[in-house]
Design a protein around this motif. Sequence first.
Motif, mmCIF file in Angstrom:
data_model
loop_
_atom_site.group_PDB
_atom_site.id
_atom_site.type_symbol
_atom_site.label_atom_id
_atom_site.label_comp_id
_atom_site.label_asym_id
_atom_site.label_seq_id
_atom_site.Cartn_x
_atom_site.Cartn_y
_atom_site.Cartn_z
ATOM 1 N N ALA A 105 0.833 -1.374 -0.187
ATOM 2 C CA ALA A 105 0.300 0.301 -0.358
ATOM 3 C C ALA A 105 0.448 1.084 0.016
ATOM 4 O O ALA A 105 0.418 1.857 -0.552
ATOM 5 N N TYR A 149 0.277 4.174 -2.638
ATOM 6 C CA TYR A 149 -0.321 5.164 -2.626
ATOM 7 C C TYR A 149 1.326 6.196 -2.942
ATOM 8 O O TYR A 149 0.865 7.234 -3.737
ATOM 9 N N ARG A 190 -4.817 0.971 6.777
ATOM 10 C CA ARG A 190 -5.733 0.959 5.949
ATOM 11 C C ARG A 190 -7.061 1.988 6.803
ATOM 12 O O ARG A 190 -7.294 2.483 5.508
ATOM 13 N N THR A 247 -4.801 11.050 0.959
ATOM 14 C CA THR A 247 -4.887 9.824 0.173
ATOM 15 C C THR A 247 -6.642 9.932 0.103
ATOM 16 O O THR A 247 -6.919 9.028 -1.078
ATOM 17 N N GLY A 270 3.565 -2.365 -5.298
ATOM 18 C CA GLY A 270 2.352 -1.055 -5.481
ATOM 19 C C GLY A 270 2.981 -0.687 -6.757
ATOM 20 O O GLY A 270 1.508 0.587 -7.806
ATOM 21 N N PRO A 272 -8.614 2.055 -0.877
ATOM 22 C CA PRO A 272 -8.546 2.147 0.653
ATOM 23 C C PRO A 272 -8.248 0.024 0.626
ATOM 24 O O PRO A 272 -7.501 -0.839 0.873
ATOM 25 N N PHE A 305 -6.113 -3.344 0.250
ATOM 26 C CA PHE A 305 -5.147 -3.582 0.434
ATOM 27 C C PHE A 305 -4.989 -3.473 2.169
ATOM 28 O O PHE A 305 -4.776 -3.740 2.988
#
Lengths: 320, 301
Positions: free
Chosen positions: A64, A68, A123, A134, A222, A234, A237
């Motif tokens: 993740a 991200y 998460r 995010t 990722g 989210p 992940f």
Amino acid sequence: MLKHKNNIMVLAFSAAIFACPFFLNAYWIDVINNIGLYAILALSLNFIVGYTGLFHMGHAAFFAVGAYTAAIINTSFSVPIMLLLPVSGAAAALFAYLVARPIIHLRGDYLLIVTIAIVEVVRIALVNNVFGLTGGSNGIFGISRPEIFGFTIRRPHEFFYYIWAFLALSVFLFHQLEKSRFVRALNYIKNDEVAAEGSGIDIAYYKLIAFVLGAFWAGMVGNIFASKMTLISPESFNFWESVILFVIVILGGSGSIRGVILGAFLIVGLPEIFRQFAGARMLIFGAAMVAMMVFRPQGFLPPLQRKYPVHKIKPGDKTL
Amino acid sequence: MEFFFEQLINGLAVGGIYALIALGYTMVYGVMRLINFAHGDLFTIGSYLGLTILTAYGVTAYLGPFAGVLVLIAMIMCLVGIIGVILERVAYRPVRQADRLSAVVSALGASIFFSNLVMLIWGPRFRVYPDDILPRITLNILGLDVPLLRILVLAASLALMGILYFFVQKTKTGTAIRAVAIDHGASKLMGINVNRIISLVFLIGPALGGAAGVMVGLYYGQVNFTMGWAFGLKAFIAAVLGGIGNIPGAMIGGLLLGVIEAMGAAFISTAWKDGIAFIVLILILIFRPTGILGERVADKV
């Protein structure tokens, strides 16, 4: 002889895989792409679980962070996503260092629990739009496609070569690493931690490096994942992603590259083939996991017994 | 201040449920050193079986609300306990001698199996518990409005925990359980049937989880096939918080976690409610991995 046969097997397997885009439709190519992504991720997890023997069930957190990082930098500064591959890896590695540092001394089950907690906290942080970066539960969209020499990778057939070339590179690198002193030290820690410590291996340092390297590779996956999906949220992940990766490593054959790739095929591929059975397929999947552990706990393809050169003392040799 | 005490009671009621589930984790871990990932799903099964018995057979109609609920909880405890015993025989006993990770994967497989079984039998959507079983009375205690249901849930949890504690500390079988938790081999030499004790642990733990499942149904009014995961994880954190393998620890950990969560949701942020439990877990593992009541165990060399 055996080595020769192995090479032929590997060649045949590679040829079969690289022929796929010529006779499979886009749906199945996408399934094979997912298998490839999971295989790379599982290889990176294998470094931590299979070689070092650490109970780590939070790998999706590193995945993740890589995804991200790539998505945020790409969408805010329009940096080409492929250039961000090492950045994603480095971000995940840094994150892994920071979270693993205080917990690296934990043993067995305690490490397992705390890694589960880490992936869940990551998460929840992503859902809560931490630092306003995010995008909350909707995630981030509009991530650009990877571009190589002016060619944009767009269709599943094109991603296929990108992902499987990356997997081939991963297999090559991990295979080289397997022979190194470093991985032998990790194996020593796995087999007998107390003895490893006794013979002067700084186990905390080695474990930490295993975490950081595994996370680095997961972070790069990722990045590929983000550019393949062009949107991430989210839910990609969550803890179950970590569980799937963990199961791939253990069921395939912990510590074995071939085993891990086979595991990815079985665990990501088989449920796709049995999609028509809808609800019952996960039921069977769970039962199969139990049956597998009961009847073949070492996994489908456990690592071959490696022969280390043993120095035999011959008559006339100088000894203490 | 009133708000604070209302949250406290709220937290204690939910904490009682966590503690009941945590007891199952802690007993299994104490005796077998295994994290029973399927425990949360056994809890869900208890909840759904309770719903089915309530709606299809209407036990409360014959026996009145309070006796009816007690009989229902007893029935669910028996049923879920039997499922637990079968689970141990099929999924855990064969891997007892194998690598530790095999048992973890076997437990995860069992968890996936049970949650999908519940989904196939009862459907993937939320199911609603009948809300007229227990009278919805709000008591006024020292100026605080306290729903009777909360007090009943807390009282029932405490009663079950008390019985378990008495059983494990004061009876001969309880002593055998404690002996097996310390050393399987030595207990066998003293004439304890280790397999039977482990089966017993897998009867008691899931039975308590099943009772908690019924309570959650009555308390929240709705159940879902995935809820075992969320509750199971919270209960597991509670077990670690109190010191895993330690029965009073699981009780204290459960109540404490319920209160921490209620306070966190009320005074920090509801969005981070689930995160708070995990952050508590990470902190406790960093600073006191053995939990509040756990003792430090020396490494075997």
